[in-house]
Design a protein around this motif. Structure first.
Motif, PDB file in Angstrom:
ATOM      1  N   ARG A  28       0.718  -0.527  -0.083  1.00 53.44           N
ATOM      2  CA  ARG A  28       0.006   0.043  -0.128  1.00 53.44           C
ATOM      3  C   ARG A  28       1.050   1.470  -0.036  1.00 53.44           C
ATOM      4  NH1 ARG A  28      -5.009  -1.390   2.750  1.00 53.44           N
ATOM      5  NH2 ARG A  28      -5.960  -2.832   0.900  1.00 53.44           N
ATOM      6  N   LEU A  29       1.712   1.022   0.652  1.00 53.84           N
ATOM      7  CA  LEU A  29       2.554   2.465   0.522  1.00 53.84           C
ATOM      8  C   LEU A  29       3.363   2.972  -0.505  1.00 53.84           C
ATOM      9  CD1 LEU A  29       4.530   2.509   4.078  1.00 53.84           C
ATOM     10  CD2 LEU A  29       3.188   3.769   2.953  1.00 53.84           C
ATOM     11  N   ALA A  30       4.674   1.121  -1.416  1.00 53.51           N
ATOM     12  CA  ALA A  30       4.317   1.654  -2.720  1.00 53.51           C
ATOM     13  C   ALA A  30       3.345   2.025  -3.732  1.00 53.51           C
ATOM     14  CB  ALA A  30       4.577  -0.115  -2.899  1.00 53.51           C
ATOM     15  N   GLU A  31       2.271   1.797  -3.848  1.00 52.67           N
ATOM     16  CA  GLU A  31       1.185   2.371  -4.865  1.00 52.67           C
ATOM     17  C   GLU A  31       1.245   4.083  -3.826  1.00 52.67           C
ATOM     18  OE1 GLU A  31      -2.486   0.725  -3.524  1.00 52.67           O
ATOM     19  OE2 GLU A  31      -1.323  -1.107  -3.743  1.00 52.67           O
ATOM     20  N   LEU A  32       2.080   4.327  -2.928  1.00 47.11           N
ATOM     21  CA  LEU A  32       1.207   5.992  -2.976  1.00 47.11           C
ATOM     22  C   LEU A  32       2.796   6.445  -3.200  1.00 47.11           C
ATOM     23  CD1 LEU A  32       0.955   8.242  -0.028  1.00 47.11           C
ATOM     24  CD2 LEU A  32       3.245   7.428   0.189  1.00 47.11           C
ATOM     25  N   TYR A  33       4.196   5.886  -2.965  1.00 47.70           N
ATOM     26  CA  TYR A  33       5.182   6.561  -3.124  1.00 47.70           C
ATOM     27  C   TYR A  33       5.668   6.739  -4.871  1.00 47.70           C
ATOM     28  CZ  TYR A  33       6.810   3.235   0.328  1.00 47.70           C
ATOM     29  OH  TYR A  33       6.799   2.460   1.265  1.00 47.70           O
ATOM     30  N   MET A 112       7.694  14.366   1.304  1.00 47.62           N
ATOM     31  CA  MET A 112       6.858  12.842   1.195  1.00 47.62           C
ATOM     32  C   MET A 112       6.975  12.579   2.809  1.00 47.62           C
ATOM     33  SD  MET A 112       9.583  10.424  -1.237  1.00 47.62           S
ATOM     34  CE  MET A 112       8.327   9.023  -0.920  1.00 47.62           C
ATOM     35  N   VAL A 113       7.960  13.051   3.590  1.00 48.63           N
ATOM     36  CA  VAL A 113       8.021  12.520   5.116  1.00 48.63           C
ATOM     37  C   VAL A 113       7.039  12.985   6.110  1.00 48.63           C
ATOM     38  CG1 VAL A 113       8.862  13.187   7.227  1.00 48.63           C
ATOM     39  CG2 VAL A 113       9.915  12.371   5.600  1.00 48.63           C
ATOM     40  N   PRO A 114       6.054  13.940   5.729  1.00 51.45           N
ATOM     41  CA  PRO A 114       4.206  14.011   6.844  1.00 51.45           C
ATOM     42  C   PRO A 114       3.575  13.460   5.645  1.00 51.45           C
ATOM     43  CG  PRO A 114       5.590  16.530   5.857  1.00 51.45           C
ATOM     44  CD  PRO A 114       6.754  15.626   4.949  1.00 51.45           C
ATOM     45  N   ARG A 115       3.570  12.928   4.207  1.00 48.35           N
ATOM     46  CA  ARG A 115       2.356  12.321   3.075  1.00 48.35           C
ATOM     47  C   ARG A 115       2.704  10.637   4.267  1.00 48.35           C
ATOM     48  NH1 ARG A 115      -1.717  10.791   1.885  1.00 48.35           N
ATOM     49  NH2 ARG A 115      -2.048  10.215   0.037  1.00 48.35           N
ATOM     50  N   VAL A 116       3.817  10.115   4.030  1.00 52.00           N
ATOM     51  CA  VAL A 116       3.875   8.497   5.040  1.00 52.00           C
ATOM     52  C   VAL A 116       3.494   8.732   6.031  1.00 52.00           C
ATOM     53  CG1 VAL A 116       5.618   7.800   3.536  1.00 52.00           C
ATOM     54  CG2 VAL A 116       6.833   8.484   5.197  1.00 52.00           C
ATOM     55  N   LEU A 117       3.893   9.922   7.334  1.00 51.92           N
ATOM     56  CA  LEU A 117       2.794  10.475   8.242  1.00 51.92           C
ATOM     57  C   LEU A 117       1.962  10.520   8.618  1.00 51.92           C
ATOM     58  CD1 LEU A 117       6.260  12.161   9.887  1.00 51.92           C
ATOM     59  CD2 LEU A 117       5.640  10.086  10.407  1.00 51.92           C
ATOM     60  N   GLU A 118       1.295  11.167   7.887  1.00 52.29           N
ATOM     61  CA  GLU A 118      -0.168  10.851   7.533  1.00 52.29           C
ATOM     62  C   GLU A 118      -0.721   9.236   7.503  1.00 52.29           C
ATOM     63  OE1 GLU A 118      -3.888  12.783   4.317  1.00 52.29           O
ATOM     64  OE2 GLU A 118      -1.489  14.226   4.360  1.00 52.29           O
ATOM     65  N   TRP A 119      -0.080   9.160   6.249  1.00 56.02           N
ATOM     66  CA  TRP A 119      -0.551   7.488   6.292  1.00 56.02           C
ATOM     67  C   TRP A 119      -0.539   6.283   6.989  1.00 56.02           C
ATOM     68  CZ3 TRP A 119       0.875   2.403   5.736  1.00 56.02           C
ATOM     69  CH2 TRP A 119      -0.056   1.451   4.666  1.00 56.02           C
ATOM     70  N   ALA A 121      -0.867   7.573  10.417  1.00 55.74           N
ATOM     71  CA  ALA A 121      -2.001   7.686  11.357  1.00 55.74           C
ATOM     72  C   ALA A 121      -3.196   7.347  10.749  1.00 55.74           C
ATOM     73  CB  ALA A 121      -2.253   9.533  11.178  1.00 55.74           C
ATOM     74  N   ASN A 122      -3.299   7.416   9.153  1.00 54.35           N
ATOM     75  CA  ASN A 122      -4.338   6.669   9.216  1.00 54.35           C
ATOM     76  C   ASN A 122      -4.714   4.975   9.198  1.00 54.35           C
ATOM     77  OD1 ASN A 122      -5.865   9.011   8.272  1.00 54.35           O
ATOM     78  ND2 ASN A 122      -4.681   9.242   6.415  1.00 54.35           N
ATOM     79  N   LEU A 123      -3.514   4.491   9.275  1.00 56.04           N
ATOM     80  CA  LEU A 123      -3.529   3.020   9.532  1.00 56.04           C
ATOM     81  C   LEU A 123      -3.469   2.842  10.909  1.00 56.04           C
ATOM     82  CD1 LEU A 123      -2.988   0.396   8.518  1.00 56.04           C
ATOM     83  CD2 LEU A 123      -0.551   0.464   9.333  1.00 56.04           C
ATOM     84  N   ILE A 124      -3.154   3.240  11.789  1.00 56.28           N
ATOM     85  CA  ILE A 124      -3.197   3.220  13.398  1.00 56.28           C
ATOM     86  C   ILE A 124      -4.135   3.757  13.810  1.00 56.28           C
ATOM     87  CG2 ILE A 124      -0.761   2.849  13.719  1.00 56.28           C
ATOM     88  CD1 ILE A 124      -0.251   5.047  14.322  1.00 56.28           C
ATOM     89  N   ASP A 125      -5.261   4.796  13.112  1.00 53.47           N
ATOM     90  CA  ASP A 125      -6.088   5.704  13.665  1.00 53.47           C
ATOM     91  C   ASP A 125      -7.224   4.308  14.062  1.00 53.47           C
ATOM     92  OD1 ASP A 125      -7.942   5.240  11.424  1.00 53.47           O
ATOM     93  OD2 ASP A 125      -7.938   7.177  11.457  1.00 53.47           O
ATOM     94  N   CYS A 126      -7.491   3.569  14.103  1.00 55.59           N
ATOM     95  CA  CYS A 126      -7.958   2.001  14.679  1.00 55.59           C
ATOM     96  C   CYS A 126      -7.547   1.885  16.131  1.00 55.59           C
ATOM     97  CB  CYS A 126      -8.097   0.927  13.974  1.00 55.59           C
ATOM     98  SG  CYS A 126      -6.930  -0.330  13.571  1.00 55.59           S
ATOM     99  N   LEU A 127      -5.972   1.753  16.076  1.00 59.00           N
ATOM    100  CA  LEU A 127      -5.643   1.307  17.667  1.00 59.00           C
ATOM    101  C   LEU A 127      -5.629   2.608  18.468  1.00 59.00           C
ATOM    102  CD1 LEU A 127      -2.336  -0.089  16.367  1.00 59.00           C
ATOM    103  CD2 LEU A 127      -4.956  -1.236  16.859  1.00 59.00           C
ATOM    104  N   SER A 128      -5.773   2.064  19.896  1.00 59.44           N
ATOM    105  CA  SER A 128      -6.078   3.392  21.194  1.00 59.44           C
ATOM    106  C   SER A 128      -4.584   3.384  21.774  1.00 59.44           C
ATOM    107  CB  SER A 128      -6.345   2.655  22.430  1.00 59.44           C
ATOM    108  OG  SER A 128      -5.900   1.647  23.062  1.00 59.44           O
ATOM    109  N   ALA A 129      -4.131   4.565  22.285  1.00 61.03           N
ATOM    110  CA  ALA A 129      -3.247   5.048  22.547  1.00 61.03           C
ATOM    111  C   ALA A 129      -2.481   3.716  23.407  1.00 61.03           C
ATOM    112  CB  ALA A 129      -2.863   6.056  23.753  1.00 61.03           C
TER     113      ALA A 129
END
Length: 149
Positions: A28-33, A112-119, A121-129
């Motif tokens: 999925r990340l490879a698709e993004l970059y 790229m760094v902010p974009r992959v960090l955003e990606w 964050a979207n992946l892990i937002d299903c987890l609690s802290a």
């Protein structure tokens, strides 16, 4: 300590789950970059490793990126062809090269760094802290354990 299993179910096998997760995340990340930045997965790993460190000796990139020497060599050539890195022979060892991002490579890294960090964050937002913390701690412990085995 986890209780020892007495039967095998592939879908419950931790190494399988780790590989499956890693492959899906990587794809999925490879698709993004590829789509947004025009670089391959190996090129991204190298760009990230170099950008984080500012400069690195080329021969160290295999260990840093967990890629074999052939992938590293091809990835570096691709980044060089795109004008994103510069290799400079080291004065004390002409076989070794110091690799750093060009201004174009630095600019791409900064985009790229902010974009992959955003990606991420979207992946892990299903987890609690606490689940996130436990996941990261657990993965770190597994990596250390692998070094011991």
């Amino acid at each position: 300590m986890v209780q020892k299993k007495t039967h095998f179910v592939l879908d419950d096998f931790v190494p399988y789950k780790l590989v499956l997760t890693a492959e899906r995340v990587g794809s999925r990340l490879a698709e993004l970059y590829s789509r947004e930045f025009g670089i391959s997965r190996p090129e991204w790993r190298l760009l990230a490793a170099i950008g984080y460190r500012e400069q690195v000796i080329a021969r160290d990139l295999s260990a840093i990126s967990s890629m074999d020497k052939v992938k590293v060599s091809r990835g570096l050539q691709g980044l060089e062809d795109k004008g994103l890195i510069q290799r400079t022979p080291m004065p004390e060892d002409q076989r070794a090269a110091l690799v750093r991002l060009t201004p174009e490579g630095q600019e791409l890294y900064q985009r790229m760094v902010p974009r992959v960090l955003e990606w991420e964050a979207n992946l892990i937002d299903c987890l609690s802290a606490s689940e996130y913390r436990d996941l990261v701690n657990g993965l770190d412990r597994l990596l250390r354990r692998l070094d011991e085995l």
